[in-house]
Design an enzyme around this catalytic site. Structure first.
Site, PDB file in Angstrom:
ATOM      1  CE  LYS A 148     -26.129  35.855  15.767  1.00  0.00           C
ATOM      2  NZ  LYS A 148     -25.245  36.991  16.084  1.00  0.00           N
ATOM      3  CB  SER A 149     -20.025  33.013  17.359  1.00  0.00           C
ATOM      4  OG  SER A 149     -20.827  33.866  18.131  1.00  0.00           O
ATOM      5  NE  ARG A 172     -15.283  34.378  16.747  1.00  0.00           N
ATOM      6  CZ  ARG A 172     -16.318  35.146  17.085  1.00  0.00           C
ATOM      7  NH1 ARG A 172     -17.459  35.085  16.406  1.00  0.00           N
ATOM      8  NH2 ARG A 172     -16.217  35.991  18.103  1.00  0.00           N
ATOM      9  N   GLY A 207     -23.713  43.092  14.607  1.00  0.00           N
ATOM     10  CA  GLY A 207     -22.579  43.651  15.345  1.00  0.00           C
ATOM     11  C   GLY A 207     -21.304  42.862  15.109  1.00  0.00           C
ATOM     12  NE  ARG A 224     -25.344  46.128  19.165  1.00  0.00           N
ATOM     13  CZ  ARG A 224     -25.103  44.843  18.920  1.00  0.00           C
ATOM     14  NH1 ARG A 224     -25.565  44.281  17.811  1.00  0.00           N
ATOM     15  NH2 ARG A 224     -24.405  44.129  19.761  1.00  0.00           N
ATOM     16  CG  ASP A 275     -25.802  36.340  22.561  1.00  0.00           C
ATOM     17  OD1 ASP A 275     -25.736  37.530  22.925  1.00  0.00           O
ATOM     18  OD2 ASP A 275     -25.037  35.856  21.701  1.00  0.00           O
ATOM     19  CE  LYS A 322     -24.467  41.466  24.174  1.00  0.00           C
ATOM     20  NZ  LYS A 322     -23.169  41.156  23.565  1.00  0.00           N
TER      21      LYS A 322
HETATM   22  C1  S3P Z   1     -20.478  37.514  19.615  1.00  0.00           C
HETATM   23  C2  S3P Z   1     -20.127  38.036  20.825  1.00  0.00           C
HETATM   24  C3  S3P Z   1     -21.072  38.554  21.803  1.00  0.00           C
HETATM   25  C4  S3P Z   1     -22.498  38.064  21.518  1.00  0.00           C
HETATM   26  C5  S3P Z   1     -22.849  38.201  20.057  1.00  0.00           C
HETATM   27  C6  S3P Z   1     -21.889  37.377  19.210  1.00  0.00           C
HETATM   28  C7  S3P Z   1     -19.416  37.046  18.707  1.00  0.00           C
HETATM   29  O1  S3P Z   1     -21.052  39.958  21.782  1.00  0.00           O
HETATM   30  O2  S3P Z   1     -23.429  38.779  22.298  1.00  0.00           O
HETATM   31  O3  S3P Z   1     -24.158  37.723  19.834  1.00  0.00           O
HETATM   32  O4  S3P Z   1     -19.707  36.296  17.759  1.00  0.00           O
HETATM   33  O5  S3P Z   1     -18.259  37.421  18.926  1.00  0.00           O
HETATM   34  P1  S3P Z   1     -19.940  40.813  22.596  1.00  0.00           P
HETATM   35  O6  S3P Z   1     -18.618  40.455  22.049  1.00  0.00           O
HETATM   36  O7  S3P Z   1     -20.296  42.224  22.375  1.00  0.00           O
HETATM   37  O8  S3P Z   1     -20.134  40.378  24.023  1.00  0.00           O
END
Ligand code: S3P
Length: 438
Positions: A16-17, A21, A88, A116, A314, A341
């Site tokens: 996902k991250s 990006r 988020g 949040r 996570d 979260k």
């Molecule tokens: C993420 C960063 C984390 C993670 C989120 C995905 C990201 O959050 O908990 O699921 O893709 O940068 P934080 O940056 O708030 O720690």
């Protein structure tokens, strides 16, 4: 018979991250980028839809996505409020991108995202020269923002947060400003890896007191790129957990991202006595990956210290569920970030564990879980009852693992929440149990 014929092979959805990006950098690049095996889930759809609203040509997400980049300064004002759904990462990274874009944007999200904190990102971006108006409540969405050319920034982040770090780096890119971000402990570094790979000058190191830092120098344009997205370790963790708890043979999850800033879950499972190994370790597109090979195991309790939290942030809900079945008392410390979260994950985990008959206690910055929920025989969880998901995909999946292990004695009240990061989760769980040679 092949010696490994009873091994079940699975693949989990794309990281996902990394998908967020890749979509954002593809949108900001000059020319056509190609992303293979992205996560096609509600969160990454939110990012794609937001970029479309800002004038970028991105088709529906599928096995492969080709993006015609708008260039670093080519985004256009959205006629509508941009709804980032449950994500988020979408809203916080977009705030960074839009901080360097000379127009107004209004951003919002679902009830979970609107609860949040946003100032962790808007405060540093304001220091660079962007402006933010909170339209309803302090520190919360919806927010109307205005961006433009930005001032350089050196920022000591109070949190180890990849979202904060990435927002500032992206603002440096679109706002043509030098930026340095210092964090208490290294958060996931996918943004840094991707930027370096496409030729953005980055210096990654440590400040005088040893804290991790990263410095970005602006560029005139970004090169288009191709990217293979590895499987998401945070999704694989649920399959691993199910197999450790109730597996009926060896399970191999192929092509999982194993970035060192993300693999705390693997370390903790091995420490708890889990038969979990990495095989075929290699690197692709600047990210380490490999196979996770796992078998059912008896687990013992552990202590997770604050320093480990960023590498498994996570995975705490699923670790807690496993701890309820381990021998002994598990203590998780320094995890205050979990309270902000998709839900307050400390409270959600402890309340749900208690509701289904496990022994767990909330701490301000963590939790204590007394193990022993495994019955002496069989697949044997002694737990049962209904779990409240609170709009949080990872709460649904952590307890979903228990639902499968207990044959449905544990039930989650919102099974569809998994679609945020792992569509097909329930089928994948069932597949894990199907024998490979049948
Ligand atoms: C993420 C960063 C984390 C993670 C989120 C995905 C990201 O959050 O908990 O699921 O893709 O940068 P934080 O940056 O708030 O720690």
């Amino acid at each position: 018979m092949h010696p490994e014929s009873d091994e079940r092979r699975l693949r989990v959805p794309g990281d996902k991250s990394i998908t967020h990006r890749a979509l954002i950098l593809g949108a900001l690049a000059t020319g056509q980028s190609l992303i293979r095996r992205p996560l096609v889930g509600a969160d990454t759809r939110s990012t794609a839809a937001a970029l479309r609203a800002l004038g970028v040509d991105i088709p529906e997400l599928g096995q492969e996505v080709r993006i015609s980049g708008a260039g670093l300064h080519g985004l256009r004002p959205s006629p509508d409020v941009i709804d980032c759904g449950n994500s988020g990462t979408t809203v916080r990274l977009l705030m960074g991108v839009l901080a360097g874009s000379a127009f107004d944007t209004t951003l919002t999200g679902d009830a979970s995202l609107r609860s949040r904190p946003m100032r962790r990102v808007t405060v540093p971006l304001e220091l660079m020269g962007a402006t933010f108006h909170e339209l309803e409540r302090e520190d919360r969405l919806p927010v109307r923002m205005h961006g433009g050319a930005l001032r350089p920034l050196r920022y000591d982040s109070p949190q180890s947060s990849a979202q904060v770090k990435s927002a500032i780096l992206l603002a440096g890119l679109t706002g043509s400003a030098d930026v340095t971000v210092v964090e208490p402990l290294l958060s996931r570094d996918h943004t840094e890896r991707m930027l370096s790979r496409i030729g953005v000058p980055l210096r990654v190191g440590h400040d005088r007191s040893g804290r991790p830092d990263v410095t970005l120098s602006p560029v005139a344009h970004l090169e288009a790129f191709e990217m293979d997205v590895p499987g998401d370790l945070s999704s694989a963790a649920f399959i691993v957990a199910h197999t450790l708890l109730a597996g009926r043979g060896r399970v191999r999850i192929v092509d999982v991202g194993l970035n060192p800033t993300r693999i705390g879950f693997v370390t903790v499972m091995q420490r708890m006595g889990g038969r979990l190994n990495i095989e075929n370790a290699r690197e692709s597109c600047g990210e380490p990956l490999g196979d996770l090979v796992v078998e059912r195991s008896e687990l013992t309790a552990t202590r997770i210290a604050a320093e480990e939290i960023p590498s498994l942030v996570d995975e705490v809900p699923v670790i807690a569920v496993l701890a309820a079945h381990a021998d002994g008392t598990t203590v998780i410390e320094g995890a205050g970030e979990l309270r902000v979260k998709e839900s307050d994950r400390i409270r959600a985990v402890v309340d749900n564990l208690t509701a289904i008959g496990a022994l767990a206690e909330e701490r301000p910055e963590g939790m204590v879980i007394h193990g022993g929920a495994r019955a002496a025989d069989a697949t044997g969880s002694t737990l049962s009852g209904v779990v409240r998901v609170h709009d949080d995909h990872r709460i649904a999946m952590a307890f979903g693992v228990l639902s499968a292990a207990t044959g449905g004695a544990v039930r989650v009240d919102d099974p569809d929440a998994v679609g945020v990061s792992f569509p097909g989760f329930w089928d994948a769980l069932a597949d894990t149990d199907a024998r490979g040679d049948q």
